[in-house]
Design a protein around this motif. Sequence first.
Motif, PDB file in Angstrom:
ATOM      1  N   ALA A 238       0.842  -1.205   0.000  1.00 25.57           N
ATOM      2  CA  ALA A 238       0.000   0.000   0.000  1.00 25.57           C
ATOM      3  C   ALA A 238       0.872   1.248   0.000  1.00 25.57           C
ATOM      4  CB  ALA A 238      -0.917   0.001   1.216  1.00 25.57           C
ATOM      5  N   HIS A 239       0.573   2.159  -0.932  1.00 30.23           N
ATOM      6  CA  HIS A 239       1.315   3.410  -1.066  1.00 30.23           C
ATOM      7  C   HIS A 239       0.326   4.567  -0.983  1.00 30.23           C
ATOM      8  CE1 HIS A 239       4.838   1.069  -2.481  1.00 30.23           C
ATOM      9  NE2 HIS A 239       3.899   0.311  -3.021  1.00 30.23           N
ATOM     10  N   ILE A 240       0.520   5.438   0.008  1.00 32.85           N
ATOM     11  CA  ILE A 240      -0.359   6.588   0.213  1.00 32.85           C
ATOM     12  C   ILE A 240       0.494   7.845   0.054  1.00 32.85           C
ATOM     13  CG2 ILE A 240      -1.923   7.765   1.791  1.00 32.85           C
ATOM     14  CD1 ILE A 240      -2.459   5.045   3.105  1.00 32.85           C
ATOM     15  N   PHE A 241       0.169   8.642  -0.967  1.00 35.00           N
ATOM     16  CA  PHE A 241       0.994   9.790  -1.334  1.00 35.00           C
ATOM     17  C   PHE A 241       0.404  11.076  -0.767  1.00 35.00           C
ATOM     18  CE2 PHE A 241       1.659   6.521  -4.584  1.00 35.00           C
ATOM     19  CZ  PHE A 241       3.038   6.385  -4.521  1.00 35.00           C
ATOM     20  N   GLY A 242       1.283  11.871  -0.162  1.00 39.14           N
ATOM     21  CA  GLY A 242       0.830  13.016   0.634  1.00 39.14           C
ATOM     22  C   GLY A 242       0.279  14.178  -0.142  1.00 39.14           C
ATOM     23  N   THR A 243       0.705  14.374  -1.382  1.00 38.52           N
ATOM     24  CA  THR A 243       0.247  15.543  -2.144  1.00 38.52           C
ATOM     25  C   THR A 243      -0.451  15.166  -3.442  1.00 38.52           C
ATOM     26  OG1 THR A 243       2.391  15.749  -3.286  1.00 38.52           O
ATOM     27  CG2 THR A 243       2.113  16.952  -1.211  1.00 38.52           C
ATOM     28  N   ALA A 244      -0.761  13.894  -3.623  1.00 35.92           N
ATOM     29  CA  ALA A 244      -1.383  13.464  -4.879  1.00 35.92           C
ATOM     30  C   ALA A 244      -2.825  13.954  -4.964  1.00 35.92           C
ATOM     31  CB  ALA A 244      -1.348  11.946  -4.979  1.00 35.92           C
ATOM     32  N   PRO A 245      -3.271  14.380  -6.157  1.00 36.49           N
ATOM     33  CA  PRO A 245      -4.678  14.714  -6.363  1.00 36.49           C
ATOM     34  C   PRO A 245      -5.457  13.459  -6.725  1.00 36.49           C
ATOM     35  CG  PRO A 245      -3.471  15.156  -8.369  1.00 36.49           C
ATOM     36  CD  PRO A 245      -2.467  14.635  -7.375  1.00 36.49           C
ATOM     37  N   HIS A 246      -6.778  13.521  -6.597  1.00 38.23           N
ATOM     38  CA  HIS A 246      -7.577  12.413  -7.110  1.00 38.23           C
ATOM     39  C   HIS A 246      -7.383  12.317  -8.627  1.00 38.23           C
ATOM     40  CE1 HIS A 246     -10.762   9.501  -7.544  1.00 38.23           C
ATOM     41  NE2 HIS A 246     -11.278  10.222  -8.515  1.00 38.23           N
ATOM     42  N   GLY A 247      -7.337  11.111  -9.120  1.00 39.08           N
ATOM     43  CA  GLY A 247      -7.218  10.918 -10.555  1.00 39.08           C
ATOM     44  C   GLY A 247      -5.827  11.162 -11.095  1.00 39.08           C
ATOM     45  N   PHE A 248      -4.785  10.935 -10.287  1.00 43.67           N
ATOM     46  CA  PHE A 248      -3.427  11.243 -10.754  1.00 43.67           C
ATOM     47  C   PHE A 248      -2.997  10.338 -11.906  1.00 43.67           C
ATOM     48  CE2 PHE A 248      -3.188   8.831  -6.721  1.00 43.67           C
ATOM     49  CZ  PHE A 248      -2.498   7.691  -7.080  1.00 43.67           C
ATOM     50  N   ALA A 249      -3.519   9.125 -11.971  1.00 38.41           N
ATOM     51  CA  ALA A 249      -3.251   8.219 -13.094  1.00 38.41           C
ATOM     52  C   ALA A 249      -1.755   8.193 -13.422  1.00 38.41           C
ATOM     53  CB  ALA A 249      -4.097   8.617 -14.299  1.00 38.41           C
ATOM     54  N   LEU A 250      -1.421   8.229 -14.713  1.00 35.90           N
ATOM     55  CA  LEU A 250      -0.019   8.233 -15.145  1.00 35.90           C
ATOM     56  C   LEU A 250       0.437   9.615 -15.580  1.00 35.90           C
ATOM     57  CD1 LEU A 250      -0.101   4.941 -17.245  1.00 35.90           C
ATOM     58  CD2 LEU A 250       0.946   5.248 -14.993  1.00 35.90           C
ATOM     59  N   ARG A 251      -0.433  10.612 -15.462  1.00 36.44           N
ATOM     60  CA  ARG A 251      -0.138  11.929 -16.028  1.00 36.44           C
ATOM     61  C   ARG A 251       0.473  12.890 -15.028  1.00 36.44           C
ATOM     62  NH1 ARG A 251      -5.565  13.386 -19.556  1.00 36.44           N
ATOM     63  NH2 ARG A 251      -5.504  11.560 -20.944  1.00 36.44           N
ATOM     64  N   ASP A 252      -0.070  12.947 -13.833  1.00 40.14           N
ATOM     65  CA  ASP A 252       0.341  13.972 -12.872  1.00 40.14           C
ATOM     66  C   ASP A 252       1.708  13.623 -12.299  1.00 40.14           C
ATOM     67  OD1 ASP A 252       0.526  15.468 -10.261  1.00 40.14           O
ATOM     68  OD2 ASP A 252      -1.379  16.249 -10.995  1.00 40.14           O
ATOM     69  N   LYS A 253       2.674  14.510 -12.492  1.00 39.44           N
ATOM     70  CA  LYS A 253       4.051  14.282 -12.055  1.00 39.44           C
ATOM     71  C   LYS A 253       4.475  15.289 -10.988  1.00 39.44           C
ATOM     72  CE  LYS A 253       4.515  11.223 -15.416  1.00 39.44           C
ATOM     73  NZ  LYS A 253       4.574   9.774 -15.144  1.00 39.44           N
ATOM     74  N   SER A 254       3.509  15.893 -10.295  1.00 40.77           N
ATOM     75  CA  SER A 254       3.799  17.033  -9.423  1.00 40.77           C
ATOM     76  C   SER A 254       4.261  16.638  -8.029  1.00 40.77           C
ATOM     77  CB  SER A 254       2.548  17.912  -9.299  1.00 40.77           C
ATOM     78  OG  SER A 254       1.466  17.173  -8.746  1.00 40.77           O
TER      79      SER A 254
END
Length: 272
Positions: A238-254
Amino acid sequence: MAELQHIETSMDGTVIPLSNEAANQLSGSWPDRSYEIVRRLELHVFKVTKPKAQALIYPGGGYLKLMHDKEGVEVALWLNSLSIDAYVVTHRLPGSQAEEGLHPKDIALTDSLSCLDYLHNNSPHLPLFHVGLSSGGHLAGVMACQNHPLAAKGAIIAYAPVNANHRDYKSPAGKPDYPPAEKQAFYDDWPIGIAAIPHGMPNIPLFLAYALHDQSVPVDHVLNLIRSARQAKREVDAHIFGTAPHGFALRDKSGTHASWASLAEQWIERHL
């Protein structure tokens, strides 16, 4: 299963109809196309020359539509880069219009089982993974609970409402039921990762990627699953990312969530 129609080739790979209704039509333009209406069950096939595995991909869309490019085609192309044959499932939607009446609550499951039957009949020698994002991740979790001759090696699930849309486990508490009624009923039938409902606990390894501050899919969903997996001694990464938005998919690299695909690649290799 209905008699198959002819196989069609398009920019989305090979399209294999698995039911006899009229062809589906995409809305929008690349790379943000979606299926707002799904008339027939289809597999969109992306094959490689020397596959070492195969995957069924379930796009999200809240069981109201299917995000074909962002959570289907792009995921298939990523898996192709790992030498994995990819099959994007274009399933019908619970409570949506059918040729006669409405599609039943479990139409996404029965359609996905038909796709699994297709792979069992045509490529049973290849190891299988289920891959789903958003509501497609819920469906991947449901498929991970099925007893089928073609057993999967594992399931990859990202930012999916796996259990907390169930009327007894909602998060946040008190949120209204999701229309149509058939959609809510499907969530109620399949709360994935609730220890009190053992038919919803996958027996195969899971890879999970979630966003800590996701407002659309609260992290409670995955925490329920993690707790149940610990009790049942199941294998879960399980990986929980602190600043990820919903729907990050393969596109969001922020943020650090940009690494989730690389982590998933290592996980896949370990389970082949």
